[in-house]
Structures are given as structure tokens and as C-alpha cells.
Design a protein around this motif. Sequence first.
Motif, PDB file in Angstrom:
ATOM      1  N   LEU A  69     -35.885  65.372 -32.156  1.00  0.00           N
ATOM      2  CA  LEU A  69     -36.199  64.960 -30.706  1.00  0.00           C
ATOM      3  C   LEU A  69     -37.245  65.959 -30.173  1.00  0.00           C
ATOM      4  N   THR A  70     -38.308  65.426 -29.882  1.00  0.00           N
ATOM      5  CA  THR A  70     -39.389  66.027 -29.046  1.00  0.00           C
ATOM      6  C   THR A  70     -39.625  65.793 -27.815  1.00  0.00           C
ATOM      7  N   ASP A  71     -40.062  66.560 -26.862  1.00  0.00           N
ATOM      8  CA  ASP A  71     -40.355  66.336 -25.451  1.00  0.00           C
ATOM      9  C   ASP A  71     -41.454  67.471 -24.983  1.00  0.00           C
ATOM     10  N   ALA A  72     -42.271  67.010 -24.109  1.00  0.00           N
ATOM     11  CA  ALA A  72     -43.252  67.845 -23.599  1.00  0.00           C
ATOM     12  C   ALA A  72     -42.648  68.609 -22.493  1.00  0.00           C
ATOM     13  N   SER A  73     -41.472  68.441 -21.982  1.00  0.00           N
ATOM     14  CA  SER A  73     -41.033  68.986 -20.894  1.00  0.00           C
ATOM     15  C   SER A  73     -39.680  69.734 -21.207  1.00  0.00           C
ATOM     16  N   HIS A  94     -39.608  71.524 -28.619  1.00  0.00           N
ATOM     17  CA  HIS A  94     -40.647  71.363 -27.683  1.00  0.00           C
ATOM     18  C   HIS A  94     -42.016  71.104 -27.977  1.00  0.00           C
ATOM     19  N   ALA A  95     -42.564  70.006 -27.806  1.00  0.00           N
ATOM     20  CA  ALA A  95     -43.803  69.444 -28.343  1.00  0.00           C
ATOM     21  C   ALA A  95     -44.353  68.318 -27.542  1.00  0.00           C
ATOM     22  N   GLN A  98     -49.303  64.678 -29.178  1.00  0.00           N
ATOM     23  CA  GLN A  98     -50.408  65.139 -29.819  1.00  0.00           C
ATOM     24  C   GLN A  98     -50.217  66.210 -30.618  1.00  0.00           C
ATOM     25  N   ASP A  99     -49.059  67.058 -30.632  1.00  0.00           N
ATOM     26  CA  ASP A  99     -48.756  68.079 -31.435  1.00  0.00           C
ATOM     27  C   ASP A  99     -48.100  67.735 -32.687  1.00  0.00           C
ATOM     28  N   SER A 100     -47.374  66.340 -32.810  1.00  0.00           N
ATOM     29  CA  SER A 100     -46.810  65.920 -33.972  1.00  0.00           C
ATOM     30  C   SER A 100     -47.384  65.330 -34.980  1.00  0.00           C
TER      31      SER A 100
END
Length: 247
Positions: A69-73, A94-95, A98-100
Motif C-alpha cells: 500500500l502506498t500513499d503520498a500522505s 510512503h510514496a 510518480q515514485d512507483s
Amino acid sequence: MKSDQIFDGLADKFAANIYGTTKGRLRHQLLCEALEPWLPETPARILEIGGGTGVMAHFLAQHGHNVVLTDASEDVLVHAKELLSDTAGVTIRHARLQDSHDIHRYDMLVCHAVLEWLDNPMEAIAFMAGEMQKGSLLSLSFFNRDALLFGNALYGNFDYIEQGMQVKKKVRLNPHNPLPVQPVIEACEQAGLTVRAKTGIRCFHDYLKDRDMQTSHYEQLLALERTHNQRHPYLWLGKYFHLMLEK
């Protein structure tokens, strides 16, 4: 990327507004049902972009899949860590989208209710498609601009529609970039993705004249949504739209 909406400072309100209401409950339930037929029978590697508070990751993990699970927040991920503390098979990262750059490692990509918060959603589609491995799946949902216009017309908000459905002062929990369905489908196809299924999410719920019935008649409403949310013309009226795509 600088104008992408991130929910730092709004996590508690976000969690309450999205999942503490019938609209959030219904959206999640219908998305799970749209996604479930496409889940592999054996444990799969799934990357969820913009996974928020972790409700979908929990559903996927409960089905035996390994989820990142990734999220920018960072604030939203605090909620996810709490919800998923006892759930095996989930990694939280945390990402930003565009970082994936490891998307090619996964069997399935899940990106729900993310595009409408981005400054360049079509670029995000091209990025994800370009990183996916051949044969992998993308579960994509987004806030439907066509349904937003229709709903505002029903309530007589003609000035708002004439202004392009833009307001001078943006509410931070209102998606600032709702998307018309057909251009999204075309962008997906141009990026090398094939549409396998289309589903309207909340085709009726948001249009009820008596809002109390969203709660009092929830089960009947759910049955109606299930019956018609993949049928023409009703699926196009879903407040959110879901696409199952294959690379």
C-alpha cells in the motif's frame, strides 16, 4: 505534481467523510465486488497506489494476496497502519504515484479515487501503463465529471455548470479534477491497456431526492446498484467509474 492534492492535515476528516457515510460504504462495497472476479485464485503481488486509510488493502489481504500500500500522505498512512496492524501480507510505503518505479514487479495494480486529485491525470495513466508488465491488470476508478454535471443539473445549479463546475474557493475534500469517462478510456487504450470491464459506482445513491433513504433503504439501494451498474445507460451515471484494464 506540486498541485496534486495530498491529505496531510486532513486525515481525520478524510476518514470520517469518505468512510463514515453511506456514500463511502457503498463505494467501497461496489468496488470490492467489481474487483473480486478479477482476483487470481492463488496469492498475487498487488500494488495499491493512493491506498489511503487501508480499507481496500485489508480486503485484498483477506483474500490471501500480498499487498504493498502506498500513499503520498503520511497522515493518512497513520490510519492505515492502525487499521492493518493485525493484517498479514500488507506492506505500507510512503510514496507518490510518480515514485512507483517497481510497478513491473506486480501482478495487479490498484488505483482508486486518485486521478481526480492529480494535476495531470492522463500523464499518470500513461506512467502506470508504461511501467506495467504484459498480462498484468489495473483496477482503476475515478470521480466521474459526466455524473457530476448531471447531478448538478438535477438540482438546478446552472450557474455552477456554466462556470465549468469550478468555484473560486476550493474545498480541499472535493476532487479538483473530475474526469469525463470517454477521454479516460481513450487514454488507457492509447497507453496500451485493454478494457476488460466497466462499472458505474453509485449510479443511483447520489440522485435520491430523499437523502434519508440512503440510510433507511440501504439494502434495497445496494441491490439496485448491483443489478444495473454494468448495464447501459445506468453505468455512465455512476458518481465514480471503474475500469478493469489489462496490459
